[in-house]
Design an enzyme around this catalytic site. Structure first.
Site, PDB file in Angstrom:
ATOM      1  N   HIS A   1     -50.322  17.917  25.247  1.00 25.78           N
ATOM      2  CA  HIS A   1     -51.252  18.514  26.223  1.00 25.78           C
ATOM      3  C   HIS A   1     -50.830  19.948  26.578  1.00 25.78           C
ATOM      4  CE1 HIS A   1     -53.917  18.888  29.648  1.00 25.78           C
ATOM      5  NE2 HIS A   1     -52.874  19.141  30.429  1.00 25.78           N
TER       6      HIS A   1
ATOM      7  N   TYR B   1     -47.576   8.340  23.923  1.00 29.17           N
ATOM      8  CA  TYR B   1     -48.867   7.657  24.027  1.00 29.17           C
ATOM      9  C   TYR B   1     -49.716   7.709  22.749  1.00 29.17           C
ATOM     10  CZ  TYR B   1     -50.191  12.454  25.292  1.00 29.17           C
ATOM     11  OH  TYR B   1     -50.366  13.811  25.313  1.00 29.17           O
TER      12      TYR B   1
ATOM     13  N   ARG C   1     -56.568  17.223  19.427  1.00 30.73           N
ATOM     14  CA  ARG C   1     -55.494  18.064  19.959  1.00 30.73           C
ATOM     15  C   ARG C   1     -54.228  17.737  19.176  1.00 30.73           C
ATOM     16  NH1 ARG C   1     -53.634  15.871  25.160  1.00 30.73           N
ATOM     17  NH2 ARG C   1     -51.884  15.314  23.837  1.00 30.73           N
TER      18      ARG C   1
HETATM   19  C1  LIG Z   1     -60.005  18.633  39.352  1.00 30.36           C
HETATM   20  C2  LIG Z   1     -58.767  18.394  38.545  1.00 30.36           C
HETATM   21  N1  LIG Z   1     -58.232  17.154  38.487  1.00 30.36           N
HETATM   22  C3  LIG Z   1     -57.112  16.932  37.777  1.00 30.36           C
HETATM   23  C4  LIG Z   1     -56.500  17.959  37.104  1.00 30.36           C
HETATM   24  C5  LIG Z   1     -55.207  17.695  36.333  1.00 30.36           C
HETATM   25  N2  LIG Z   1     -55.466  17.818  34.889  1.00 30.36           N
HETATM   26  C6  LIG Z   1     -55.151  18.952  34.224  1.00 30.36           C
HETATM   27  S1  LIG Z   1     -55.570  18.872  32.630  1.00 30.36           S
HETATM   28  C7  LIG Z   1     -56.155  17.313  32.773  1.00 30.36           C
HETATM   29  C8  LIG Z   1     -56.749  16.596  31.584  1.00 30.36           C
HETATM   30  C9  LIG Z   1     -58.031  17.212  31.119  1.00 30.36           C
HETATM   31  O1  LIG Z   1     -58.422  16.695  29.898  1.00 30.36           O
HETATM   32  P1  LIG Z   1     -59.684  17.225  29.128  1.00 30.36           P
HETATM   33  O2  LIG Z   1     -60.785  17.555  30.060  1.00 30.36           O
HETATM   34  O3  LIG Z   1     -59.986  16.254  28.054  1.00 30.36           O
HETATM   35  O4  LIG Z   1     -59.226  18.624  28.508  1.00 30.36           O
HETATM   36  P2  LIG Z   1     -58.030  18.973  27.524  1.00 30.36           P
HETATM   37  O5  LIG Z   1     -56.819  19.247  28.377  1.00 30.36           O
HETATM   38  O6  LIG Z   1     -57.832  17.832  26.581  1.00 30.36           O
HETATM   39  O7  LIG Z   1     -58.481  20.205  26.839  1.00 30.36           O
HETATM   40  C10 LIG Z   1     -56.023  16.848  34.084  1.00 30.36           C
HETATM   41  C11 LIG Z   1     -56.419  15.510  34.549  1.00 30.36           C
HETATM   42  C12 LIG Z   1     -57.076  19.242  37.204  1.00 30.36           C
HETATM   43  N3  LIG Z   1     -56.586  20.301  36.578  1.00 30.36           N
HETATM   44  N4  LIG Z   1     -58.222  19.429  37.911  1.00 30.36           N
END
Ligand SMILES: Cc1ncc(C[n+]2csc(CCOP(=O)(O)OP(=O)(O)O)c2C)c(N)n1
Length: 377
Positions: free
Chosen positions: A275, A284, A271
């Site tokens: 985020h 970080y 990425r």
């Molecule tokens: C069930 C749930 N828990 C927590 C969140 C908060 N949250 C949003 S994005 C994220 C990180 C997700 O990371 P990843 O799966 O690696 O996907 P990326 O954003 O890197 O594409 C979190 C913890 C959420 N959206 N849904």
């Protein structure tokens, strides 16, 4: 006295014969991510497909840049950019037939757009406007999913139902590395394998779940290895190599279509942006790491291969850039118009039969809006 003497004449019966239910060896991923670009395998890749991938990557990058700019102008509430991940996004969309289904996460707007959804409609949820914003049935694209991994059981359910009905449909579901720690991921993969559902899981391992690096997320040898525990093949691919991602996904889709069951594909990518626009990634991670990945850029990788093989000249490059600029100009112009929204839509398309509480709230809102209108006259 030996143990056997202590036992006297007692001899345990041997346990029933045991062997693994399936041979785990063919399910194991490659030792290193599979690559095509810059290797001998590139000679086998379809030039026409590579040119299509290239045009879509250029368009996708431009879309990411434009959408990020729209957040800064207050026209878009939030944008999870997929800059650096365009190869996964585009390959996922192009690998499917029209009758198949795509199940995206919030980061997968590019895949949604590459599948044919209107670029403005694809941003509706991120703009905070109106439900999904596009008709999922029109292009067979499920709503962009924000609760992590919940799109995965949906994809399995749809794929399994299609198979029971005898419909030739494959579902491709996208999830991030962090999403693989969710219960929904486990349940989806387990059911998919038990039912041999025609579904492909594409994990984009972009290194982070917001600020949490992969090392704090899992102790698995790779995310692709997780497939073995469920009894499905795991494939590891260079997620910045569009030709490799397309090939690996195409194999998995073919397998699913022919009744061979699900596959888990881990695409190793990065990425490049934060985020979302609400995140500060410098807190970080260091610049050096980002720079290493910038040098493994998906557009440059494909451009170098195509150019070296005489498949991409300056005209083709310019025409890809011009098409991307035209898309961005249209996106900008349309996103700069204020949407006309009816607050009563809040209650539409939620329940077939609204609950008494919702009906009550609906009446209250209607009265409030009418009073406001009367006051304005
Ligand atoms: C069930 C749930 N828990 C927590 C969140 C908060 N949250 C949003 S994005 C994220 C990180 C997700 O990371 P990843 O799966 O690696 O996907 P990326 O954003 O890197 O594409 C979190 C913890 C959420 N959206 N849904």
């Amino acid at each position: 006295m030996t143990v056997m003497e202590q036992r006297g004449t007692y001899r345990p019966t041997p346990p029933p014969a045991w062997q693994p239910r399936t041979d785990p060896a063919p399910l194991l991923p490659d030792a290193v991510p599979y690559r095509v670009l810059g290797t001998d395998a590139a000679a086998q890749a379809d030039p026409e497909l590579m040119r299509r991938l290239y045009a879509q990557l250029v368009r996708g990058r431009r879309y990411n840049v434009q959408a990020t700019a729209l957040t800064k102008q207050g026209r878009l509430a939030v944008y999870p950019s997929s800059t650096g991940q365009e190869a996964c996004e585009v390959a996922a969309a192009l690998v499917l037939e029209e009758r198949d289904w795509l199940f995206p996460s919030y980061r997968d707007t590019l895949a949604v757009v590459a599948r044919g959804v209107d670029p403005v409609e694809a941003l509706t949820l991120l703009r905070g406007d109106w439900h999904t914003g596009y008709d999922p049935y029109e292009h067979r694209v499920a709503p962009l999913c924000t609760p992590l991994a919940t799109q995965l059981p949906h994809a399995v359910g749809l794929a399994h139902a299609a198979r029971l009905r005898g419909d030739d449909v494959v579902a491709l579901a996208m999830v991030g590395d962090g999403g693989t720690s969710e219960g929904d991921f486990h349940e989806a993969l387990n059911f998919a394998a038990v039912w041999q559902a025609p579904v492909v899981f594409l994990v984009q391992n972009n290194g982070f779940a917001i600020s949490v690096p992969l090392a704090k997320q899992t102790a698995a040898p790779s995310l692709a290895h997780k497939a073995v525990g469920y009894g499905m093949p795991g494939r590891l691919v260079d997620g910045n190599d569009a030709a490799a991602v397309h090939e690996v996904l195409a194999d998995a889709v073919r397998r699913a279509r022919e009744g061979g069951g699900p596959t888990l594909v881990e695409a190793v990518t990065y990425r490049i942006d934060a985020h979302t626009n609400a995140d500060d990634a410098t807190r970080y991670r260091g610049d050096a790491e980002v720079q290493t990945w910038r040098e493994h850029d998906p557009i440059q990788l494909l451009e170098r291969e195509l150019t070296a093989r005489g498949l991409l000249d300056e005209d083709a490059r310019r025409s890809a850039r011009d098409a991307a600029e035209a898309m961005a100009a249209d996106l900008r112009a349309r996103m700069n118009q204020d949407p006309v929204l009816d607050p009563m839509d809040l209650f539409s398309h939620v329940y077939a039969e609204p609950t008494p509480q919702l009906r009550e709230q609906q009446a209250l809102l209607r009265a409030e809006l009418e009073a406001e209108q009367e006051g304005a006259h």
